[in-house]
Design a protein around this motif. Structure first.
Motif, PDB file in Angstrom:
ATOM      1  N   HIS A 119       0.836  -1.201   0.000  1.00  0.00           N
ATOM      2  CA  HIS A 119       0.000   0.000   0.000  1.00  0.00           C
ATOM      3  C   HIS A 119       0.879   1.264   0.000  1.00  0.00           C
ATOM      4  CE1 HIS A 119      -3.581   2.348   0.688  1.00  0.00           C
ATOM      5  NE2 HIS A 119      -3.029   2.918   1.746  1.00  0.00           N
ATOM      6  N   ASN A 163       2.224   1.674  -3.480  1.00  0.00           N
ATOM      7  CA  ASN A 163       1.169   2.167  -4.384  1.00  0.00           C
ATOM      8  C   ASN A 163       0.954   3.662  -4.216  1.00  0.00           C
ATOM      9  OD1 ASN A 163       0.730  -0.291  -5.525  1.00  0.00           O
ATOM     10  ND2 ASN A 163      -0.997  -0.824  -4.194  1.00  0.00           N
ATOM     11  N   LYS A 164       1.077   4.113  -2.978  1.00  0.00           N
ATOM     12  CA  LYS A 164       0.824   5.525  -2.687  1.00  0.00           C
ATOM     13  C   LYS A 164       1.830   6.447  -3.392  1.00  0.00           C
ATOM     14  CE  LYS A 164      -1.270   7.212   1.431  1.00  0.00           C
ATOM     15  NZ  LYS A 164      -1.159   7.366   2.872  1.00  0.00           N
ATOM     16  N   ASN A 190       1.221   6.380  -7.342  1.00  0.00           N
ATOM     17  CA  ASN A 190      -0.015   7.012  -7.834  1.00  0.00           C
ATOM     18  C   ASN A 190       0.068   8.536  -7.722  1.00  0.00           C
ATOM     19  OD1 ASN A 190      -1.244   4.663  -8.569  1.00  0.00           O
ATOM     20  ND2 ASN A 190      -2.075   4.292  -6.528  1.00  0.00           N
TER      21      ASN A 190
END
Lengths: 275, 210, 210
Positions: C203, C206-207, C210
C-alpha cells in the motif's frame, strides 16, 4: 501400495510444510472473503461492561505487551480505545512491560487521538513504564504520584488537568488490561483482590485458557482471547480492523495444520501395520 | 565483614522487607502504610537498575569480542553501534514520538521481534505433523480436543458445523477451567511456601554462590 | 522529503529486516545474523533509554535535585550496588540490593497467592452449587483430580490412583485446548507479518507511484 503412500507421507520435508503454511496465510490475506464472527460470551460480557460505564468517566487501559505479539494485542487496544472515545471516556494508560510497551502506547494513543480529536492531558494520559510490576501495581493502590511522579513525557501529574484529583484506583470506573504475559495474574491477585477494582482482560491466545478460571470467579469481568477475541470486539464496536481481516487466514491455516496432523497419523498407523 | 555483607545482612534485609509487606496487608495503621509505600517506591527504583545489569553484561562481552577480533566480531560491532545509537538517542533527545529512539524501535526493533515470534507458526505446524500421534487413549483425547478447539475458534469451523463454537465454549469453561484452576491453586500454594522460605532465610539460592 | 516517500522507505527498511529474519526458515545465514545482532543491540539500547528516563531521571534525579527528596539517594545507591555483580571480587555487595527486591516480592507474593488466588478460586469452586448442579460438579471433580494428579508425595494406588486417572483425562482435554489456542496464537503472529508485507508495505508503494 498403501504402505508406499504412507512412507512418502511420513517423510514430507519441513520446507514443503512451511510453503503450504505460507500459502494458506498469503492467499486469504490478499483475497479477503467475508466470514461470520460469532461472539463468545466472555467477549460480550466485557464489551457490555465497558458500554455500561457512564460517559465521561475514567478508565485505566494497560499496554502490557511486547512488540512480538502486536498482531493479537494491538487490534484489541485499538478497538477498546475506539469504544472508549466514542463514549468520551477519559483514558489513563500505563505499561508494565519494559521492552516496547510505553512506545507502543505512545504510538497507538496519539494516532487514534488525532482521528478522534482528543487532547493529551485532558482526554488521555500516558503514564509510561516503571520497573518491578508487583511493587508498581501495589503502590498505585495507595498513591499513583509516588510511583509515577511524572507521565511518560516528564510532565508532573499535577500539571495535567485530567489527573488533578486522581491518585488511586478509586478514580477508575474500570481497568482494561491488554497483555501477552502473566501480568494479568498480578492485576487479578493484587489489584482486584486488595482494592476491589473491576477489571477485564484482552490476552494472547497462548495465555487465554488459564484466565477462564478468573472469569468464572468474577475476578475478571470478561476475556478476549487472541486475534479471534480481537475480531469479536471489533465486530461489537462496529469497526472492522486488522483482526477481522486476519480471520480468513486464521481459518485456512488451522485447516491446513489439521490436515497435516491427519496425514501424520495416517502415515504412522499405515506404516505400523506394515511392521 | 565479607560474611556480614554477603550473608547476614542480605538475609535480614529480605526478612524485614518481606515481613513489612505482610504486616501492611493486615494492619490499618497509617504509619505502616506510609513506610511500606516508601519501600515499594524504592523497589521500583532498584528493580530498574537490575534491568541494566543485563545490558552491562552484553556490552562487556561484545566489546571484548570486538577488541580481540573473535569469530563473528563484526556482528558484535553492529550490536554495539545500535546499542549506543538507541541509548544516546534517548539520553540526548528523549523517548517520545519523533525521536531517533522511537524511530529505531518502531521501524526496526518492533518488526524484527514480531517476525521472530511469527517463525513459531511454522515450527508448531511442523511439530504437529511429526509428533501429534494418537498413540494412546490420552494422546487421542488431547488430539481430538485440540482439533475441536482449533476449528471451533475460527469462523470456518462454524461453517463446517454450527455447534462447534458452543462445544468449544463448553470445553474452555468446564474441563479446561477446572484443570487451570487446579494448577492455579497448586502453583499458588507452592509459590506461597517458597516466598515464606525466602523471608525466613531458608531459601538463599537467589543470593548466588556463597 | 515527501511524507509518502518517507513512509515507504521506513516500511521498506522494516520489510527488509522482516525478510532477513524469515530467511532463517531456509537456514542460518549472514542476513539473519545481521538482523539478529541489530535486534539485540536495539533491545539493550531500548532498556538503557527507558531506565534512564523512567527511573534515573523521573524517579531519582528530579525528585532529589528539585524536590529535595534526599531519602531516595539510598535506593539509588542500592541500584548502583547491583553492578558490583559484574566484578567477581565485589559481587557480594550486590546481595543486599537483590535481597531487598526479592524479600519485598516474596512478601507481596505470599499474600497475593493465598488471598488473591487460593481463597477466591477455592471459594468459587465450592459456592456455585446453589445456582446449578452439573457445571460446578464437573469443575469440582476436575479441580480435585488435577490437584491429586500433581500430588507426588504418595504413590498413585487405590482411590488415589483412580482419582489421578480421572485427572489425566481432564488434563489431556485442557492441554489439548491449550495446544489449539497456542496454534491459534502463533498463526495470528504470522498473519500480522504477512499483513504487513502484503498489505501495508504494498500500500505504501502504491501511494508513491499514484
Amino acid at each position: 501400495m498403501l504402505t508406499r503412500i504412507a512412507d512418502v507421507l511420513a517423510r514430507i520435508d519441513r520446507r514443503i510444510i512451511y510453503l503450504l503454511i505460507s500459502i494458506s496465510v498469503i492467499i486469504p490475506t490478499l483475497v479477503i472473503f467475508p466470514l461470520p464472527v460469532q461472539v463468545s460470551p466472555e467477549t460480550q460480557k466485557l464489551y457490555d461492561r465497558v458500554e455500561a460505564i457512564p460517559d465521561s468517566s475514567m478508565i485505566l487501559l494497560t499496554f502490557d505487551y511486547y512488540p512480538s505479539t502486536l498482531a493479537e494485542t494491538e487490534p484489541m487496544s485499538v478497538a477498546v480505545l475506539k469504544q472508549c472515545w466514542r463514549k468520551n471516556l477519559k483514558v489513563v494508560t500505563l505499561s508494565t512491560v519494559g521492552l516496547g510497551g510505553p512506545s507502543i502506547a505512545d504510538r497507538v494513543m496519539s494516532t487514534l487521538a488525532d482521528k478522534f480529536g482528543k487532547v493529551y492531558g485532558i482526554d488521555y494520559v500516558n503514564l509510561g513504564y516503571k520497573a518491578n510490576y508487583q511493587a508498581v501495581l501495589l503502590g498505585l493502590g495507595k498513591s499513583i504520584r509516588s510511583i509515577y511522579p511524572t507521565d511518560y513525557y516528564d510532565t508532573p501529574l499535577d500539571s495535567l488537568p485530567m489527573m488533578k484529583n486522581v491518585d488511586t484506583y478509586d478514580a477508575f470506573d474500570f481497568i482494561f488490561i491488554v497483555s501477552d504475559n502473566g501480568i494479568v495474574d498480578n492485576w487479578v491477585g493484587l489489584v482486584n483482590a486488595q482494592f476491589g477494582s473491576e477489571m477485564g482482560a484482552g490476552v494472547t491466545a497462548v495465555m487465554a485458557p488459564k484466565f477462564y478460571a478468573y472469569v468464572r470467579s468474577n475476578q475478571l469481568v470478561g476475556l478476549l482471547g487472541g486475534m479471534k477475541g480481537a475480531a469479536e470486539y471489533e465486530y461489537l464496536v462496529g469497526e472492522k480492523g486488522a483482526a477481522t481481516a486476519g480471520m480468513g487466514a486464521q481459518s485456512l491455516v488451522h485447516l491446513t495444520i489439521i490436515i497435516f496432523i491427519l496425514i501424520g497419523n495416517f502415515a504412522y498407523f499405515a506404516g505400523r501395520k506394515k511392521k | 565483614m565479607h560474611s556480614f555483607f554477603g550473608k547476614q545482612l542480605p538475609v535480614a534485609v529480605a526478612f524485614f522487607s518481606g515481613v513489612l509487606m505482610i504486616i501492611t496487608f493486615f494492619s490499618g495503621d497509617q504509619t505502616v502504610a506510609d513506610f511500606s509505600q516508601e519501600q515499594l517506591v524504592w523497589v521500583t527504583i532498584v528493580g530498574g537498575f537490575s534491568l541494566l545489569l543485563g545490558v552491562a553484561s552484553i556490552t562487556r562481552v561484545s566489546l571484548s569480542d570486538v577488541r580481540k577480533r573473535r569469530k563473528g566480531w563484526p556482528y558484535k560491532a553492529v550490536l554495539l553501534i545500535f546499542l549506543v545509537a538507541s541509548s544516546l538517542g534517548a539520553i540526548i533527545e528523549g523517548t517520545e514520538r519523533g525521536t531517533l529512539y522511537d524511530w529505531l524501535f518502531q521501524n526496526m526493533n518492533a518488526p524484527m521481534m514480531s517476525t521472530m515470534f511469527s517463525l513459531l507458526a511454522f515450527y508448531i505446524a511442523s511439530a504437529a505433523y511429526r509428533a501429534f500421534r494418537a498413540r494412546t487413549v490420552e494422546a487421542t483425547i488431547l488430539l481430538i480436543t485440540a482439533t475441536i478447539v482449533m476449528l471451533g475458534r475460527v469462523p470456518l469451523g462454524e461453517l463446517i458445523y454450527g455447534k462447534l463454537p458452543e462445544i468449544t465454549d463448553w470445553i474452555m469453561n468446564y474441563p479446561n477451567l477446572s484443570v487451570q484452576r487446579g494448577i492455579i491453586i497448586g502453583a499458588a500454594l507452592g509459590a506461597a511456601s517458597m516466598s515464606l522460605r525466602i523471608i525466613l532465610g531458608i531459601e538463599r539460592t537467589y543470593l548466588g554462590r556463597q | 522529503m515527501n511524507h509518502d516517500i518517507v513512509l515507504f522507505l521506513e516500511m521498506t527498511l522494516a520489510g527488509f529486516l522482516t525478510l532477513c529474519i524469515f530467511s532463517f526458515l531456509y537456514k542460518d545465514n549472514p542476513f539473519y545474523r545481521l538482523a539478529e545482532h541489530i535486534f539485540a543491540g536495539l533491545s539493550a539500547g531500548y532498556y538503557v533509554g527507558l531506565i534512564w528516563h523512567s527511573v534515573i531521571m523521573q524517579q531519582l534525579w528530579v525528585p532529589i535535585t528539585q524536590n529535595g527528596q534526599y531519602s531516595l539517594i539510598l535506593p539509588g545507591l542500592l541500584g548502583v550496588l547491583m553492578f558490583t555483580r559484574l566484578v567477581d571480587r565485589l559481587s557480594f555487595l550486590s546481595r543486599v540490593s537483590i535481597a531487598f527486591v526479592v524479600g519485598n516480592t516474596a512478601g507481596i507474593s505470599i499474600i497475593q497467592q493465598l488471598h488473591g488466588f487460593v481463597l477466591p478460586q477455592l471459594g468459587d469452586t465450592m459456592s456455585r452449587f446453589g445456582q446449578e448442579f452439573w457445571g460446578p460438579l464437573i469443575i469440582l471433580i476436575g479441580v480435585v483430580s488435577t490437584l491429586i494428579y500433581f500430588y507426588f508425595s504418595k504413590e498413585h494406588k487405590g482411590a488415589l490412583g483412580i482419582t489421578a486417572k480421572v485427572g489425566t483425562v481432564f488434563i489431556m482435554v485442557s492441554f489439548g485446548a491449550h495446544f489449539g489456542y497456542t496454534v491459534m496464537g502463533r498463526v495470528s503472529l504470522l498473519i500480522g507479518r504477512v499483513q504487513f508485507l502484503f498489505v501495508d508495505w504494498v500500500h505504501s508503494f502504491n501511494k508513491i507511484i499514484n
